[in-house]
Motif scaffolding. Sequence first.
Motif, PDB file in Angstrom:
ATOM      1  N   PHE A  79      42.568  32.580  32.736  1.00  0.00           N
ATOM      2  CA  PHE A  79      41.348  33.385  32.769  1.00  0.00           C
ATOM      3  C   PHE A  79      40.618  33.319  34.110  1.00  0.00           C
ATOM      4  O   PHE A  79      40.036  34.312  34.537  1.00  0.00           O
ATOM      5  CB  PHE A  79      40.414  32.957  31.638  1.00  0.00           C
ATOM      6  N   GLU A  80      40.611  32.176  34.766  1.00  0.00           N
ATOM      7  CA  GLU A  80      39.964  32.102  36.066  1.00  0.00           C
ATOM      8  C   GLU A  80      40.886  32.606  37.175  1.00  0.00           C
ATOM      9  O   GLU A  80      40.456  33.365  38.047  1.00  0.00           O
ATOM     10  CB  GLU A  80      39.521  30.669  36.352  1.00  0.00           C
ATOM     11  N   GLU A  81      42.150  32.192  37.150  1.00  0.00           N
ATOM     12  CA  GLU A  81      43.106  32.632  38.154  1.00  0.00           C
ATOM     13  C   GLU A  81      43.851  33.897  37.727  1.00  0.00           C
ATOM     14  O   GLU A  81      44.611  34.454  38.521  1.00  0.00           O
ATOM     15  CB  GLU A  81      44.104  31.508  38.432  1.00  0.00           C
ATOM     16  N   GLN A  82      43.653  34.336  36.461  1.00  0.00           N
ATOM     17  CA  GLN A  82      44.199  35.592  35.938  1.00  0.00           C
ATOM     18  C   GLN A  82      45.733  35.635  36.002  1.00  0.00           C
ATOM     19  O   GLN A  82      46.329  36.676  36.255  1.00  0.00           O
ATOM     20  CB  GLN A  82      43.608  36.789  36.680  1.00  0.00           C
ATOM     21  N   LYS A  83      46.366  34.503  35.738  1.00  0.00           N
ATOM     22  CA  LYS A  83      47.826  34.422  35.711  1.00  0.00           C
ATOM     23  C   LYS A  83      48.272  34.167  34.274  1.00  0.00           C
ATOM     24  O   LYS A  83      48.518  33.023  33.883  1.00  0.00           O
ATOM     25  CB  LYS A  83      48.319  33.329  36.657  1.00  0.00           C
ATOM     26  N   MET A  84      48.351  35.232  33.486  1.00  0.00           N
ATOM     27  CA  MET A  84      48.665  35.086  32.075  1.00  0.00           C
ATOM     28  C   MET A  84      50.104  34.635  31.854  1.00  0.00           C
ATOM     29  O   MET A  84      50.391  33.899  30.917  1.00  0.00           O
ATOM     30  CB  MET A  84      48.411  36.393  31.343  1.00  0.00           C
ATOM     31  N   GLY A  85      51.026  35.098  32.691  1.00  0.00           N
ATOM     32  CA  GLY A  85      52.404  34.644  32.563  1.00  0.00           C
ATOM     33  C   GLY A  85      52.536  33.159  32.802  1.00  0.00           C
ATOM     34  O   GLY A  85      53.211  32.440  32.060  1.00  0.00           O
ATOM     35  N   TYR A  86      51.854  32.676  33.815  1.00  0.00           N
ATOM     36  CA  TYR A  86      51.855  31.246  34.128  1.00  0.00           C
ATOM     37  C   TYR A  86      51.206  30.442  33.004  1.00  0.00           C
ATOM     38  O   TYR A  86      51.729  29.401  32.574  1.00  0.00           O
ATOM     39  CB  TYR A  86      51.113  31.040  35.445  1.00  0.00           C
ATOM     40  N   ALA A  87      50.063  30.929  32.508  1.00  0.00           N
ATOM     41  CA  ALA A  87      49.376  30.234  31.416  1.00  0.00           C
ATOM     42  C   ALA A  87      50.213  30.225  30.143  1.00  0.00           C
ATOM     43  O   ALA A  87      50.211  29.244  29.391  1.00  0.00           O
ATOM     44  CB  ALA A  87      48.027  30.896  31.154  1.00  0.00           C
TER      45      ALA A  87
END
Length: 312
Positions: free
Chosen positions: A277-285
């Motif tokens: 949510f902060e770095e906006q990397k949903m794939g990574y999360a």
Amino acid sequence: MVMQQSISSASVRKAPARRHDRGRLMQEAAMLAPAMILLTLFLILPFLLSFWTAMTNQPLVPRPTPVRFVWFNNFIRIFQDDLFWTALWNVSRFTFWIIPAQCGLAFVTALLLNQKLPFRNLLRGMFFLPAITSMVVVCVIWGTLFQYPTGPFNQILGFLSGGAIQPIDWLGDPQWAMFSLVLLSAWQAYGFQMIVYLAGLQGIPDELYDAAKIDGANALRRFWHVTMPGLRPTHVFVLVITTIQAFKLYTQVAILTQGGPKSSTETVVHYMVRSGFEEQKMGYASAVSVILFVIVLIIALIQRQLLRRFDV
């Protein structure tokens, strides 16, 4: 001729049995269907979608560039990130501390409240109250108690020690921050385990205690040879549930420490939420969530096998 008649009569008798078995299987399938549908919708399907997202560079907000498969690159980047290993170590340390503190407190409280005490039901409700209180509210209250240097905890320590103990920065000192979260979490959640232990204690037949008394067993022997064996399934359930909840540690960190100081309270879930949510990397999360799911599943299976092996 007689043999053919006996075979035909036997087949006639087996036909209703087969129809009965088929009908019973259909009834069992119909009863299992609602649970299987919910399990598929809310567990299996989300996990598969998370795994699919983990194989992509999916952002939080859609971008003009198309989403593409990166295969296992997200997992490789996670394992190369020192902050992930710090978060995993922190949550493992938290789990190692919270299990004896929370489960032990719940077990002792359940033993006391299982006795014939005045206002027993009222006491059970009072001890269970923190478990149904919002964690956000609990964090705000305990944040005031932990306040440095004039918070209530520091005031009490200073009074009891006559000023010998200096004020402790409970949430700002890396040596105390995780310990403070353990205290908060154990107090807030032990009521649930207490209720589970109470249910287990009340499920032990009174006849077993009466027989032990007739055999001359004292209170300690009755506890060790009747109570503890009767609580074996309860111990397994409480241990597994507490481990899963401990690895999901997030709210306390997000409100009180934000992963600090110096990443001493960074956890896997906080690391995952910040990445998504902060770095906006949903794939990574999503890759982090898959790794966390596998870790918790392996630990839960190991716990069950060890408890079975040692007959606990």
